[in-house]
Design an enzyme around this catalytic site. Structure first.
Site, PDB file in Angstrom:
ATOM      1  N   ASP A   4       0.838  -1.191   0.000  1.00  0.00           N
ATOM      2  CA  ASP A   4       0.000   0.000   0.000  1.00  0.00           C
ATOM      3  C   ASP A   4       0.877   1.246   0.000  1.00  0.00           C
ATOM      4  O   ASP A   4       1.899   1.298   0.693  1.00  0.00           O
ATOM      5  CB  ASP A   4      -0.895   0.051   1.243  1.00  0.00           C
ATOM      6  CG  ASP A   4      -1.820  -1.150   1.328  1.00  0.00           C
ATOM      7  OD1 ASP A   4      -1.959  -1.846   0.310  1.00  0.00           O
ATOM      8  OD2 ASP A   4      -2.385  -1.380   2.406  1.00  0.00           O
ATOM      9  N   LYS A  51      -6.232  10.021  12.684  1.00  0.00           N
ATOM     10  CA  LYS A  51      -6.470   9.728  11.269  1.00  0.00           C
ATOM     11  C   LYS A  51      -7.927   9.982  10.895  1.00  0.00           C
ATOM     12  O   LYS A  51      -8.219  10.566   9.848  1.00  0.00           O
ATOM     13  CB  LYS A  51      -6.104   8.277  10.969  1.00  0.00           C
ATOM     14  CG  LYS A  51      -6.312   7.895   9.507  1.00  0.00           C
ATOM     15  CD  LYS A  51      -5.901   6.463   9.229  1.00  0.00           C
ATOM     16  CE  LYS A  51      -6.111   6.109   7.766  1.00  0.00           C
ATOM     17  NZ  LYS A  51      -5.725   4.718   7.448  1.00  0.00           N
ATOM     18  N   ASP A  72      -4.534   2.990  -4.654  1.00  0.00           N
ATOM     19  CA  ASP A  72      -3.127   3.240  -4.359  1.00  0.00           C
ATOM     20  C   ASP A  72      -2.466   2.003  -3.755  1.00  0.00           C
ATOM     21  O   ASP A  72      -1.423   2.105  -3.110  1.00  0.00           O
ATOM     22  CB  ASP A  72      -2.979   4.427  -3.406  1.00  0.00           C
ATOM     23  CG  ASP A  72      -3.764   4.239  -2.119  1.00  0.00           C
ATOM     24  OD1 ASP A  72      -4.588   3.309  -2.057  1.00  0.00           O
ATOM     25  OD2 ASP A  72      -3.559   5.021  -1.171  1.00  0.00           O
TER      26      ASP A  72
END
EC number: 2.7.7.6
Length: 1098
Positions: free
Chosen positions: A663, A750, A915
């Site tokens: 990732d 986050k 991604d």
């Protein structure tokens, strides 16, 4: 086909699923540590998910969280009683219902699987033509409506939908419909064609693989029923015309039959809403036009509404009951909410299998459809071709003419959201798509057999549900649940029936998902399989259906790579073998948990290998204990099985074909760091390499933010403390620092700051803080914490916010010109046009029977109807997120294009999920180098921003024909504009070998402020839309202010220095691949730097 709104991969975020699983593993590890220290469950506490886990660990009930609903004042004893209740319920059902002689398993889905099994390699040796025939047959059975296929697959539903004693759907519609066009459509149908259409639509909407969706909106169902009937009518007319043409020729075809009666995919329901809106438009002011409009049911129902009424009258569906909101003070209903959702009253497991599956034959190349409009004439996208004009992928998509074949663009609203490409410059896009979809895979038989053998153990640790649950009938199961709960009076006072019903249905649904996932795997065991690629309007790639790497951990563990037919002969020497083993071991460790450096991961997995060799019970006991705290439990099991097989056979192919997942490290922030040329962001997203005394390690941007937030709060509290000393009578406030430190962590940070990138507002931030601090702080404390977090973001990430504002302001300005918002890459142009959506509430009437008497019922269908006016606000707030996603997509396409240019490209498998990148262990080490270079190939950040300004401001100003503009631009300015237009064609800045020359080059591409002002004034003269001058000037001033601030930073001495550092880190220096005279490419081995690189990592 009808869009699979519940199972198209665009509806799920695999990263989010991974994050949830990681947090689950972390919390489970925490609970195990608490047990080690003897922490007990309270005797009476407000139960939460962690409490259930703790109880499950203490009592060896590792699947407790699946069966015990959180919430309420319940004790450990209560949880134990409920767990025993479920054991009794399952045992009773199996003994009393499943053993009943009248019970039958749903067999209708087996038709698809049996077709694959009957033709599998262990029974026949298929040729390419045979495989093509199998694939075509499967597509016809699962993707498109064919009446014969649906009728044969009805199984146990045949008596429910087709009953000679009941009125057929055709007769019902002929009684209810009044519009001549609709009546013609119904008359063209066969006796039971409409019943089969209904079953087909329900199969698409109510899908056994949709774990997160059990209901469907009334409006969606009505619309899909209407569209499906018209698509089938178009097909019938087209087939009839073909027969007449073949028999009589063109001259004998009636002129009226050359025009299809209904537009493809257009439904009466939406059309009627638009008509009603147009009728009311004159009486609705601009202000009220954005509010919800209540529209009474029209007198002439459409086909979709009539079919909905037929379903309701046959008691096959029901509309969810209204929700009554009560006033706590008066204890009376104060409002009624009509959900507008519909449920099936039969088991959706009995519906035919209508979902796209992997292919057993290579997908068709994407080609421009002959009947599509090849070019579009728009000054912004001259001579470009819309991606929605390309057909391919599934084999039958090139054979269908009824308008229901999928296109390369996965969006439903073509033209509103689209990609346009130059067929010459965009060849890398089509080549990358071909590379991705021509990669073969196969089912991992070792993992499949292991799961089947140890299913009961996997159930006990909470990874799977009991198989028999998938065979439970909804009606009988709920009846038994109600009667059994009635017998357990004490339990019924603790748990509500609605709670337990929800738990049961979720588990049945999950069990069905798992069972059919394994059925798919079994059916494809002896085939090579392929996944067709689709792109969204930003360029991100997707796959359709329930079985691919976008899916959950279980599905991922069952898929491995296979060799391409055109792969070159491959020799595995000792160096390659060491690389395969090294990368595979690291990947296996990361499926268990995260590590700061790869060295720690290797130490962990070496210890685990020793356990495998020294403990005979490892694969019978220990491995299942490990899965309790795994990030990806099934993939961890898969890795362990592969390691054991390799240890026994020394066959490296077992490891070589197992996929490894890497990732990008916070890719959105990586791209932002590149646009800002920010060294700190680049380092903390691992995009820039930086070593320290301890060696290189994986950095985390959210840990970095967490640390910066603490430092900011410490500084703020020092200031507040000083103020308190000066004003001793001031009321003491709760310490924000203490509160945040006690509750926040990396994951919370986050959650708070990742959405900031996509336009999260202060209001939404406050709501998130409220949810987090619910019951732990008062409103004043919540407001204070929200204010500090918002201020911290604006102060510490000011440059990032400026760039976001610049993109948003330019988007607002472009949308205000009644033009699509356009943002480009070197390979394609994205067009985005958000439309105002009218909130409409429609009344739909249908008949049902109660006590043998007909009863007319009314339900509400809530819809958002797109209007013709651009939604400027939505364009402004949404563009930045789409802009960043497009750059993500370009990076993925560029990386695959780089691999295509290598001389051994056919031997290097690659699968991109946004991604995230998946390949063989042998090639995992080269991806970080390719990823960095792909970001660099976007071009210099200033050129990308300039292109965005040119598309929305400078080009429209130059093309403006207003007489007053004739001498607005000087000769020098026009020359400058021409030179900049040429520069935009090549976004890469050459390596001049001199800092001074590079600085001068960067300064030369800055758009002067005076030129921008002239362009803005030119555009104002050309405006026709009524936007207030004050607002327009405010937007203009913000654009110029932020752009000049951005360019001053980028073109400064420090900015040029930062650019060169990024260039040196990202660009693949020894790069013969990009030379125009290179034809042989380069070996992948030369890209492996032989060192740990974490810009993308396991």
């Amino acid at each position: 086909p009808i869009r699979e709104s519940v199972r198209v991969s665009t509806d799920r975020d695999p990263d989010l699923e991974d994050e949830k699983r990681e947090q689950l593993g972390e919390s489970m590890q925490t609970e195990l540590e608490r047990l080690t220290w003897g922490v007990e469950v309270g005797t009476s506490e407000d139960i939460n998910v962690d409490t259930v886990k703790r109880w499950g660990l203490q009592n060896n009930k590792y699947n407790a969280e699946h069966w015990i609903p959180p919430g309420g004042q319940r004790t450990a004893e209560d949880m134990g009683k409920l767990y025993q209740f479920w054991d009794e319920f399952i045992e009773t059902y199996e003994n009393e219902v499943m053993m009943n002689s009248g019970y039958r398993e749903p067999l209708n889905k087996d038709k698809v699987f049996n077709t694959l099994l009957d033709h599998s390699n262990n029974k026949t040796n298929q040729t390419a033509e045979e495989l093509k025939g199998i694939q075509t047959k499967i597509e016809r059975m699962t993707m498109y409506f064919y009446e014969a296929n649906v009728y044969e697959s009805l199984g146990q539903l045949k008596n429910k939908f087709i009953n000679i004693d009941e009125q057929t759907a055709k007769d019902y519609l002929l009684d209810k419909l009044e519009k001549p066009d609709d009546l013609d459509i119904v008359r063209a149908m066969g006796t039971y064609t409409l019943e089969c259409i209904v079953v087909f639509v329900l199969s698409k909407q109510f899908n056994v693989f949709a774990l997160d969706k059990a209901s469907v909106q009334v409006a969606t169902l009505v619309s899909e029923l209407d569209s499906a009937a018209k698509i089938e009518y178009n097909r019938i007319i087209a087939e009839d015309r073909k027969r007449k043409k073949a028999k009589w020729g063109d001259k004998q075809i009636n002129e009226d039959e050359n025009i299809l009666l209904q537009d493809k995919g257009v439904d009466t329901f939406n059309g009627d809403v638009h008509s009603e809106l147009d009728r009311k438009k004159k009486s609705i002011s601009k202000q009220t036009n954005r509010k919800r409009v209540r529209i009474s049911k029209h007198k002439e129902p459409g086909i979709g509404e009539a079919l909905f009424g037929w379903l309701a009258s046959r008691k096959l569906i029901e509309v969810k009951k209204p929700v009554f909101l009560f006033d706590k003070k008066n204890k009376k209903p104060k409002n009624v909410i009509y959900p507008g959702y519909v449920d099936c009253l039969f088991d959706i497991k009995d519906l035919p299998f209508c979902s796209t599956l992997p292919m057993v034959y290579p997908p068709a190349d994407w080609e421009l459809w002959p009947t599509a409009t090849a070019e579009v004439s728009d000054p912004y996208i001259t001579n470009l071709t819309p991606l929605s004009s390309y057909r391919g992928g599934y084999l039958t998509s090139l054979q269908r003419e009824s308008g229901d074949s999928p296109t390369l663009l996965s969006e439903k609203d073509y033209g509103v959201f689209d990609i346009h490409i130059d067929r010459e410059r965009s060849q890398p896009v089509l080549s990358a798509v071909k590379k991705l979809q021509w990669q073969p895979y196969r089912i991992n038989k070792l993992v499949y057999d292991f799961i089947q053998k140890h299913w009961s153990v996997l159930v006990s640790v909470g990874l799977l549900r009991p198989k028999n649950l998938a065979l439970f009938k909804r009606k009988e199961a709920l009846r038994l649940l109600s009667s059994l709960l009635f017998k357990h009076e004490e339990l019924s006072t603790i748990y509500r029936y609605s709670e337990l019903k929800s738990v049961l249905l979720k588990n049945i649904h999950a069990s069905t998902f798992e069972l059919y996932t394994m059925k798919i795997a079994e059916a494809y065991l002896d085939y090579k399989i392929y996944f067709p690629i689709f792109l969204d309007f930003r360029g991100r790639n997707y796959r359709h259906g329930p079985f691919h790497f976008h899916e959950r951990d279980l599905v991922r563990s069952l898929i491995i790579f296979d060799e391409s037919d055109d792969s070159a002969a491959h020799t595995i020497n000792s160096d390659v073998g060491d690389r395969i083993l090294h990368n595979f071991l690291i990947s296996a460790a990361y499926h268990k948990s995260k590590f700061g450096v790869y060295r720690e991961a290797l130490e962990f997995i070496y210890n685990k290998i020793e356990d495998m060799q020294s403990k005979p019970t490892f694969f019978e006991k220990d491995i299942f204990v490990d899965t309790l705290c795994c990030r990806h439990p099934f993939q961890y099991i898969s890795s362990c099985i592969s390691l054991k097989t390799y240890a026994d056979t020394k066959d490296l192919s077992v490891l070589r074909y197992t996929p490894v997942f890497q990732d990008a490290s916070a890719s959105a922030y990586q791209i932002m760091s590149y646009f800002l040329l920010d060294i700190d962001y680049g380092i903390h997203t691992n995009l820039l390499k930086k070593t320290n005394t301890d060696g290189r390690y994986i950095r985390d941007i959210y840990e970095f933010m967490w640390g910066c937030l603490i430092k900011y709060l410490i500084a703020e509290e020092k200031i507040e403390l000083a103020i308190k000393l000066l004003t001793p009578n001031e009321k003491d406030q709760e310490s924000v620092l203490a509160k945040i430190v006690s509750i926040f962590d990396r994951n919370v940070v986050k959650k708070m700051f990742m959405p900031m990138m996509y336009g999260k507002t202060d209001y939404t931030l406050k709501k998130d803080v409220e949810d987090l601090l619910k019951g732990k702080s008062d409103s004043e404390g919540i407001n204070l914490i929200s204010k500090h977090i918002s201020t911290y973001w604006k102060v510490n990430f000011g440059k990032m916010k400026d760039l976001m504002d610049l993109i948003n302001y330019v988007s607002w300005f472009g949308a205000g010109q009644d033009k699509p918002v356009v943002y480009s890459t070197p390979y394609w142009v994205t067009l985005q046009t958000y439309k105002w959506r009218k909130r409409v509430k429609m009344k739909i009437q249908y008949e049902t029977t109660k006590n043998n008497e007909k009863e007319v019922k009314t339900t509400s269908a809530k819809m958002l109807i797109p209007l013709n006016d651009n939604d400027i606000r939505k364009s402004s707030t949404s563009t930045f997120a789409n802009f960043i996603h497009q750059k993500d997509a370009f990076t993925a396409i560029q990386l695959v294009d780089f691999i295509n240019k290598l001389e051994n490209a056919s031997s290097i498998p690659i699968y991109a999920v946004h991604d995230n990148f998946i390949t063989m262990p042998e090639y995992a080490s080269i991806l970080p180098t390719l990823y960095r270079d792909s970001i660099f190939r976007m071009g210099h950040p200033l050129i990308i921003i300039n292109k965005f300004l040119f598309d929305h401001i400078l080009i429209p100003a130059i093309q403006n024909e207003h007489p007053q503009n004739k001498h607005l631009f000087s000769v020098e300015e026009r020359s400058m504009l021409d030179r900049m237009m040429i520069d935009l064609q090549n976004p890469l800045i050459p390596d001049f070998g001199s800092v001074d020359i590079t600085k001068a080059r960067i300064k030369s591409i800055v758009i002067p402020k005076d030129l921008l002002l002239k362009c803005f004034s030119c555009l104002w003269m050309s405006k026709t839309k009524k936007i207030s001058l004050v607002r327009w000037e405010s937007c203009r001033d913000k654009i110029i202010k932020v752009y000049m601030r951005y360019t001053d930073d980028i073109s400064s001495d420090e900015g040029v220095s930062r650019w060169l550092e990024y260039k040196n880190n990202l660009e693949f220096a020894s790069d013969p691949v990009w030379s125009s005279d290179n034809t042989n490419g380069t070996q992948a081995d030369s890209l492996d730097k032989g060192e740990d690189d974490y810009c993308i990592h396991y």
